[in-house]
Write a protein that holds these residues in place. Structure first.
Motif, PDB file in Angstrom:
ATOM      1  N   GLU A  25       0.953  -1.058   0.148  1.00 23.47           N
ATOM      2  CA  GLU A  25       0.080  -0.139  -0.059  1.00 23.47           C
ATOM      3  C   GLU A  25       1.007   1.178  -0.045  1.00 23.47           C
ATOM      4  OE1 GLU A  25      -3.210   2.174   2.879  1.00 23.47           O
ATOM      5  OE2 GLU A  25      -2.567   0.173   3.475  1.00 23.47           O
ATOM      6  N   ALA A  26       0.540   2.172  -0.823  1.00 21.97           N
ATOM      7  CA  ALA A  26       1.237   3.525  -0.975  1.00 21.97           C
ATOM      8  C   ALA A  26       0.870   4.385   0.226  1.00 21.97           C
ATOM      9  CB  ALA A  26       0.838   4.353  -2.147  1.00 21.97           C
ATOM     10  N   ILE A  27       1.792   4.412   0.977  1.00 26.03           N
ATOM     11  CA  ILE A  27       1.751   5.419   2.253  1.00 26.03           C
ATOM     12  C   ILE A  27       1.860   7.078   1.828  1.00 26.03           C
ATOM     13  CG2 ILE A  27       2.911   5.704   4.757  1.00 26.03           C
ATOM     14  CD1 ILE A  27       1.443   2.904   4.199  1.00 26.03           C
ATOM     15  N   THR A  28       2.450   7.106   0.901  1.00 25.85           N
ATOM     16  CA  THR A  28       2.540   8.641   0.258  1.00 25.85           C
ATOM     17  C   THR A  28       2.354   8.446  -0.906  1.00 25.85           C
ATOM     18  OG1 THR A  28       4.935   8.597   0.064  1.00 25.85           O
ATOM     19  CG2 THR A  28       4.402   9.079   2.395  1.00 25.85           C
ATOM     20  N   ASP A  29       2.161   9.717  -1.750  1.00 25.90           N
ATOM     21  CA  ASP A  29       2.223   9.705  -3.212  1.00 25.90           C
ATOM     22  C   ASP A  29       3.525   9.399  -3.518  1.00 25.90           C
ATOM     23  OD1 ASP A  29      -0.399  10.761  -3.243  1.00 25.90           O
ATOM     24  OD2 ASP A  29       0.390  12.954  -3.200  1.00 25.90           O
ATOM     25  N   ILE A  30       3.390   8.619  -4.633  1.00 31.06           N
ATOM     26  CA  ILE A  30       4.714   8.042  -5.515  1.00 31.06           C
ATOM     27  C   ILE A  30       4.878   8.376  -6.567  1.00 31.06           C
ATOM     28  CG2 ILE A  30       6.085   5.780  -5.560  1.00 31.06           C
ATOM     29  CD1 ILE A  30       4.520   4.605  -3.467  1.00 31.06           C
ATOM     30  N   HIS A  31       6.119   8.683  -7.126  1.00 31.23           N
ATOM     31  CA  HIS A  31       6.564   9.142  -8.519  1.00 31.23           C
ATOM     32  C   HIS A  31       8.043   8.793  -8.515  1.00 31.23           C
ATOM     33  CE1 HIS A  31       6.926  11.313 -12.280  1.00 31.23           C
ATOM     34  NE2 HIS A  31       6.667  10.083 -12.488  1.00 31.23           N
ATOM     35  N   LYS A  32       8.797   9.704  -8.242  1.00 28.24           N
ATOM     36  CA  LYS A  32      10.093   9.713  -8.445  1.00 28.24           C
ATOM     37  C   LYS A  32      10.708   9.114  -7.025  1.00 28.24           C
ATOM     38  CE  LYS A  32      10.732  11.023 -12.386  1.00 28.24           C
ATOM     39  NZ  LYS A  32      11.205  10.215 -13.554  1.00 28.24           N
ATOM     40  N   ASP A  33       9.764   9.369  -5.834  1.00 24.73           N
ATOM     41  CA  ASP A  33      10.204   8.893  -4.588  1.00 24.73           C
ATOM     42  C   ASP A  33       8.928   8.764  -3.885  1.00 24.73           C
ATOM     43  OD1 ASP A  33      11.671   8.261  -2.543  1.00 24.73           O
ATOM     44  OD2 ASP A  33      12.682  10.038  -2.114  1.00 24.73           O
ATOM     45  N   GLY A  34       8.759   7.939  -2.738  1.00 28.83           N
ATOM     46  CA  GLY A  34       7.813   7.825  -1.912  1.00 28.83           C
ATOM     47  C   GLY A  34       7.843   6.512  -0.821  1.00 28.83           C
ATOM     48  N   THR A  35       6.910   6.381  -0.235  1.00 23.17           N
ATOM     49  CA  THR A  35       6.986   5.016   0.788  1.00 23.17           C
ATOM     50  C   THR A  35       5.675   4.162   0.657  1.00 23.17           C
ATOM     51  OG1 THR A  35       8.231   6.643   2.514  1.00 23.17           O
ATOM     52  CG2 THR A  35       7.057   4.654   3.207  1.00 23.17           C
ATOM     53  N   ILE A  36       6.111   2.957   0.838  1.00 21.29           N
ATOM     54  CA  ILE A  36       5.006   1.758   0.605  1.00 21.29           C
ATOM     55  C   ILE A  36       5.335   0.902   1.816  1.00 21.29           C
ATOM     56  CG2 ILE A  36       5.112   1.869  -1.759  1.00 21.29           C
ATOM     57  CD1 ILE A  36       6.255  -0.979  -1.541  1.00 21.29           C
ATOM     58  N   TYR A  37       4.015   0.425   2.144  1.00 16.84           N
ATOM     59  CA  TYR A  37       3.979  -0.632   3.237  1.00 16.84           C
ATOM     60  C   TYR A  37       3.852  -1.979   2.880  1.00 16.84           C
ATOM     61  CZ  TYR A  37       2.774  -2.924   7.738  1.00 16.84           C
ATOM     62  OH  TYR A  37       2.616  -3.785   8.886  1.00 16.84           O
ATOM     63  N   VAL A  38       4.844  -3.161   2.871  1.00 16.98           N
ATOM     64  CA  VAL A  38       4.640  -4.264   2.292  1.00 16.98           C
ATOM     65  C   VAL A  38       5.269  -5.365   3.067  1.00 16.98           C
ATOM     66  CG1 VAL A  38       6.869  -3.903   0.989  1.00 16.98           C
ATOM     67  CG2 VAL A  38       5.140  -5.637   0.256  1.00 16.98           C
ATOM     68  N   ARG A  39       4.772  -6.280   3.395  1.00 18.49           N
ATOM     69  CA  ARG A  39       5.100  -7.654   4.125  1.00 18.49           C
ATOM     70  C   ARG A  39       5.345  -6.931   5.616  1.00 18.49           C
ATOM     71  NH1 ARG A  39       9.251 -11.625   1.617  1.00 18.49           N
ATOM     72  NH2 ARG A  39      10.716 -10.310   2.576  1.00 18.49           N
ATOM     73  N   GLY A  40       4.865  -6.130   6.008  1.00 21.00           N
ATOM     74  CA  GLY A  40       4.930  -5.629   7.508  1.00 21.00           C
ATOM     75  C   GLY A  40       6.089  -4.917   7.662  1.00 21.00           C
ATOM     76  N   GLU A  41       6.518  -4.291   6.588  1.00 17.04           N
ATOM     77  CA  GLU A  41       7.796  -3.320   6.385  1.00 17.04           C
ATOM     78  C   GLU A  41       7.455  -1.980   5.904  1.00 17.04           C
ATOM     79  OE1 GLU A  41      11.174  -6.490   7.081  1.00 17.04           O
ATOM     80  OE2 GLU A  41      10.709  -5.923   4.996  1.00 17.04           O
TER      81      GLU A  41
END
Length: 412
Positions: free
Chosen positions: A363-379
């Motif tokens: 899941e995208a935690i922030t907007d993503i293009h050149k940079d950003g943060t996601i939450y995957v597999r508990g991390e």
């Protein structure tokens, strides 16, 4: 006074199976014990397909020089007294058989070196055995003509025929009847004649110790072969799964015990080499799967090596073909299962490391293009994408570049 009334004893022993070093030692120890306690007689029940020449001659020598009457009883019904057993029975002071038993086929066979015996040497061995059995029969006043025929022509006869032909002295249904029949029997001992008094005599059973019984059983070539196969399985498992320990220990013990058994057999080293080659192929197959060729080669090598392992014409010293087929078949099943698991593991999607991240959904935690943060597999992971992805949208991992993930928007 009470001791004198109960001092008359018959020592009762039992020998069943191949006549070898263990049974020879048991025979001699029993005779020595019976002599030491001044027993009325020693009765030994016998059921044997034959055995080793040296062991047989040691037993015969002990019988011929015994200071007490030795009674050999081929028992129970269905038992046989063949090869080396014939010499032992004829050397006894009183030879007895149970109904439904047979005696004979005393032709010597070559074993011990694993090499083929030429005809001249074979003839010498047969003539030597014929002379030996004739001398035994003469000493015990038995049928020398049949004794020699048992060696030269492998003659075999039933209990009834043996009694009629003066090969044995009595036929008895059981031990109690035997003891009753030998009461008053006269035998010739080195110290003179003795008349047996077996009425109301005590019977002391002296069976093989657990150790000797165990060593006798494992001396069977079929059991030795099975132990060797189990040992091979244990070592293969230990090599392919280092640290398991228990399989390796069990495997090593089984191999050592099997080698003890094989030391008295005519081992063909070409057969042993084929089995070792097969084991090497099995280990290589497990460590570096070839999906078939090494397994097939190992099975063929193991089967041929097993057939060749014991080089002898003696049926009771050969490894049974059904046991060989069973061992090779079990090995084939084991390797097929192992290879199937290996193939499945190769096809299975990686679950750890970089490869394990590819294809995961997050899941995208922030907007993503050149940079950003996601939450995957508990991390939480830094991420980038070739397309713009809004916060809260689901994403799929495409690549792993260091500590940054390339993702794309998950298609609805």
């Amino acid at each position: 006074m009470i001791f004198l009334l109960i001092s008359s004893v018959i020592v009762l022993g039992e020998v069943k199976g191949i006549i070898g070093p263990i049974s020879s030692r048991y025979f001699i120890d029993l005779i020595n014990y019976a002599e030491n306690i001044n027993a009325e007689a020693a009765i030994i029940t016998l059921d044997t397909p034959g055995g080793f020449d040296d062991a047989m001659r040691d037993i015969v020598q002990a019988e011929l020089n015994a200071n007490i009457p030795i009674v050999i009883y081929v028992y129970p019904s269905g038992a046989r007294d063949a090869s080396a057993g014939v010499f032992i029975t004829l050397a006894s002071h009183i030879a007895v058989m149970s109904p439904g038993t047979n005696i004979g086929a005393a032709t010597p066979v070559a074993f011990g070196t694993g090499e083929k015996i030429d005809e001249s040497l074979k003839k010498k061995m047969i003539n030597d055995a014929a002379a030996y059995i004739k001398s035994i029969a003469e000493k015990r006043k038995r049928n020398t003509k049949w004794a020699v025929d048992a060696v030269l022509n492998a003659s075999s006869i039933t209990a009834n025929d043996a009694l009629k032909m003066n090969v044995i002295d009595l036929i008895s249904n059981d031990i109690d009847e035997l003891i009753e029949k030998i009461d008053g029997y006269e035998v010739e001992l080195p110290g003179g004649k003795k008349i047996l008094k077996t009425k109301d005599v005590m019977i002391e059973k002296r069976l093989m110790s657990f150790k000797d019984l165990f060593l006798t059983r494992i001396s069977n070539p079929n059991i030795a072969y099975i132990l060797m196969v189990i040992g091979i399985y244990g070592l293969i498992f230990e090599i392919t799964h280092p640290g398991a320990i228990i399989p390796g220990v069990i495997g090593a013990l089984c191999l050592i015990v099997s080698f003890f058994s094989f030391q008295t057999l005519p081992i063909n080293y070409a057969g042993l080499a084929l089995i070792i080659l097969g084991v090497i192929m099995f280990i290589l197959e497990v460590l570096t799967p070839t999906n078939g060729p090494l397994t097939i080669g190992g099975l063929i090598s193991m089967f041929l090596g097993s057939l060749m392992l014991v080089k002898t014409d003696v049926s009771f010293l050969k490894i049974s073909l059904p046991i060989i087929i069973g061992a090779v078949g079990t090995t084939a099943i084991f390797l097929i299962i192992a290879l199937t698991l290996v193939v499945r593991s190769l096809k299975r999607k990686p679950e750890t490391g970089k490869e394990g991240m590819i294809g995961l959904e997050g899941e995208a935690i922030t907007d993503i293009h050149k940079d950003g943060t996601i939450y995957v597999r508990g991390e939480y992971w830094n991420a980038y994408s070739d397309e713009k992805i809004k916060k809260g949208e689901n994403v799929v991992v495409l690549e792993v570049n260091g500590f940054k993930l390339k993702v794309k928007k998950k298609e609805e």
